[in-house]
Design a protein around this motif. Sequence first.
Motif, PDB file in Angstrom:
ATOM      1  N   MET A   1       0.813  -1.214   0.000  1.00  0.00           N
ATOM      2  CA  MET A   1       0.000   0.000   0.000  1.00  0.00           C
ATOM      3  C   MET A   1       0.853   1.273   0.000  1.00  0.00           C
ATOM      4  O   MET A   1       0.479   2.284  -0.597  1.00  0.00           O
ATOM      5  CB  MET A   1      -0.932   0.002   1.214  1.00  0.00           C
ATOM      6  CG  MET A   1      -2.104  -0.956   1.103  1.00  0.00           C
ATOM      7  SD  MET A   1      -3.284  -0.513  -0.221  1.00  0.00           S
ATOM      8  CE  MET A   1      -2.849  -1.711  -1.481  1.00  0.00           C
TER       9      MET A   1
ATOM     10  N   VAL B   1       1.939   1.987  -3.502  1.00  0.00           N
ATOM     11  CA  VAL B   1       0.862   2.619  -4.271  1.00  0.00           C
ATOM     12  C   VAL B   1       0.772   4.111  -3.968  1.00  0.00           C
ATOM     13  O   VAL B   1       0.797   4.952  -4.868  1.00  0.00           O
ATOM     14  CB  VAL B   1      -0.493   1.934  -3.984  1.00  0.00           C
ATOM     15  CG1 VAL B   1      -1.641   2.738  -4.601  1.00  0.00           C
ATOM     16  CG2 VAL B   1      -0.498   0.514  -4.535  1.00  0.00           C
TER      17      VAL B   1
ATOM     18  N   ALA C   1       0.091  -3.837  -5.060  1.00  0.00           N
ATOM     19  CA  ALA C   1      -1.194  -3.910  -4.351  1.00  0.00           C
ATOM     20  C   ALA C   1      -1.659  -5.357  -4.230  1.00  0.00           C
ATOM     21  O   ALA C   1      -2.257  -5.746  -3.219  1.00  0.00           O
ATOM     22  CB  ALA C   1      -2.239  -3.069  -5.079  1.00  0.00           C
TER      23      ALA C   1
ATOM     24  N   CYS D   1      -9.299   6.018  -5.049  1.00  0.00           N
ATOM     25  CA  CYS D   1      -8.104   5.238  -4.700  1.00  0.00           C
ATOM     26  C   CYS D   1      -7.597   5.629  -3.312  1.00  0.00           C
ATOM     27  O   CYS D   1      -7.254   4.773  -2.489  1.00  0.00           O
ATOM     28  CB  CYS D   1      -7.017   5.463  -5.755  1.00  0.00           C
ATOM     29  SG  CYS D   1      -5.625   4.331  -5.638  1.00  0.00           S
TER      30      CYS D   1
ATOM     31  N   VAL E   1      -8.610  -0.669  -4.551  1.00  0.00           N
ATOM     32  CA  VAL E   1      -7.488   0.201  -4.934  1.00  0.00           C
ATOM     33  C   VAL E   1      -6.979  -0.185  -6.320  1.00  0.00           C
ATOM     34  O   VAL E   1      -6.714   0.679  -7.176  1.00  0.00           O
ATOM     35  CB  VAL E   1      -6.352   0.116  -3.890  1.00  0.00           C
ATOM     36  CG1 VAL E   1      -5.060   0.728  -4.444  1.00  0.00           C
ATOM     37  CG2 VAL E   1      -6.741   0.825  -2.608  1.00  0.00           C
TER      38      VAL E   1
ATOM     39  N   SER F   1      -0.045  -6.899  -1.297  1.00  0.00           N
ATOM     40  CA  SER F   1      -0.719  -6.520  -0.050  1.00  0.00           C
ATOM     41  C   SER F   1      -1.913  -7.427   0.224  1.00  0.00           C
ATOM     42  O   SER F   1      -2.133  -7.858   1.362  1.00  0.00           O
ATOM     43  CB  SER F   1      -1.177  -5.059  -0.135  1.00  0.00           C
ATOM     44  OG  SER F   1      -1.746  -4.636   1.082  1.00  0.00           O
TER      45      SER F   1
ATOM     46  N   HIS G   1      -7.526   3.172  -0.091  1.00  0.00           N
ATOM     47  CA  HIS G   1      -6.203   3.049   0.522  1.00  0.00           C
ATOM     48  C   HIS G   1      -6.259   3.471   1.982  1.00  0.00           C
ATOM     49  O   HIS G   1      -5.647   2.838   2.853  1.00  0.00           O
ATOM     50  CB  HIS G   1      -5.189   3.915  -0.228  1.00  0.00           C
ATOM     51  CG  HIS G   1      -3.867   4.026   0.458  1.00  0.00           C
ATOM     52  ND1 HIS G   1      -3.607   4.978   1.439  1.00  0.00           N
ATOM     53  CD2 HIS G   1      -2.730   3.300   0.340  1.00  0.00           C
ATOM     54  CE1 HIS G   1      -2.374   4.827   1.878  1.00  0.00           C
ATOM     55  NE2 HIS G   1      -1.817   3.820   1.234  1.00  0.00           N
TER      56      HIS G   1
ATOM     57  N   SER H   1      -8.127  -3.316  -0.649  1.00  0.00           N
ATOM     58  CA  SER H   1      -6.930  -3.403  -1.497  1.00  0.00           C
ATOM     59  C   SER H   1      -7.324  -3.739  -2.929  1.00  0.00           C
ATOM     60  O   SER H   1      -6.748  -3.208  -3.894  1.00  0.00           O
ATOM     61  CB  SER H   1      -5.967  -4.463  -0.949  1.00  0.00           C
ATOM     62  OG  SER H   1      -5.467  -4.095   0.310  1.00  0.00           O
TER      63      SER H   1
END
Length: 413
Positions: A225, A228, A383, A315, A292, A386, A319, A289
């Motif tokens: 994350m 990102v 991502a 986003c 995202v 994650s 997030h 996630s």
Amino acid sequence: TSSKENNKRHLILALLFLGWCLSYLDRLAMNLGIVYIAKDFNLSPSVMGIVLSSFFAGYALMQVPGGWLTDKFGSGKVVTVAILFWSLFTVLTGMAWSLMSMIMIRFLFGLGEGAYPAASSKAIATVFPKKERPGAQTIMMSSNSLGGVIAPLIATPLLVWIGWRSLFWVIGILGIFVAWLLWYYLKPANLQVDSSEEEVAEKASFKDVIRIPITWKLAIMWFGMSTVIWGLISWMPPYLVGARGLDLMSMGMLTSIPALAGAIAIVIGGQLIQSYWSGKEKSVAIINSFLVIVCLYLLYNAPSVTFVITFLTLCYVFHGLVFATIFSLPHKVISKTNIGSAIGVINLGGMIGAFLAPMVMGYLIEIFNGSYTPAFIYLIVCAVLSITAAAVINSKRELSFEDNRIIIGSKSL
């Protein structure tokens, strides 16, 4: 007495929040100023990425030592020294005379700022009762996104009016004042340990802390994350100006909208995790996630700037909910005697991602002749990582304080 204690806690939370906002303003000033700095130093996209990543190299290296120093010397001292140190190097950023001097100054700036996350989290764990810590932590950490709102509104006009060098001088002087405030109010008498709930975990070594599975799983989640968010923060200004044709002032104003939405999402997410989503953190992290990833794809393929900002905002919201999950969980499942080291390990994972993101994306943009497609694919892959880390969390075993508290000499952590 209870009212005075609550007022003291809220004051400390407000000051820690202010420190986080300052740290974010210092960081984002570079991301906004890089457009002008690149012109002055004649930087290519890959070298721009190295300049942006140099901060995160120092920041990442200080995460674990910062946690150890906090557990050993206390949060008040570490918070004050950290702010003074990074404010000094904020001023020096405006004095950089070459590419190498800029890289070294930003690296040392990162070292100074790197001790703040663990120290501020330790302060939360020290003065707040256990049941209030997740909410207090997420309120404090929402300053990250709020800093993303404040920074463009403050830094962009100053950048245009007085230039990037003077901008860093002004922010650095402001930091020295904030350091004095925190030194004055975070005295040992104001940081007395909350004793309303007994926690029987003993002080542990760093080796014991990383043996708790939830620690490194959260670190991997935060790696994905953080990649990102810092990839977007680092490269959205050049993307909006270069690929989407915005002027610098418009870009600065528009990018504050997603940051505000992210701040709100973190605060709301923290409160929901403390109440309605308690025990469901794994599902919350996986679902958001995934959302995202969807927004990243839609953002890059958006037909207009309006849709770019819309999907960027979404986003940030999704997030923010993952972010709230990652940083509230340690306060729920790890003892306050070890929270500094645990937060240091978790944030180390995130800052490795933040260090790599600007540099890797800049390299990909350059070798693919200015195309941002590979850079966005890189963010999506991280991502997915994650999601994978969240998926292997054992909700029954790992999301319980009793299962994760450290007792020295015990083979079962």
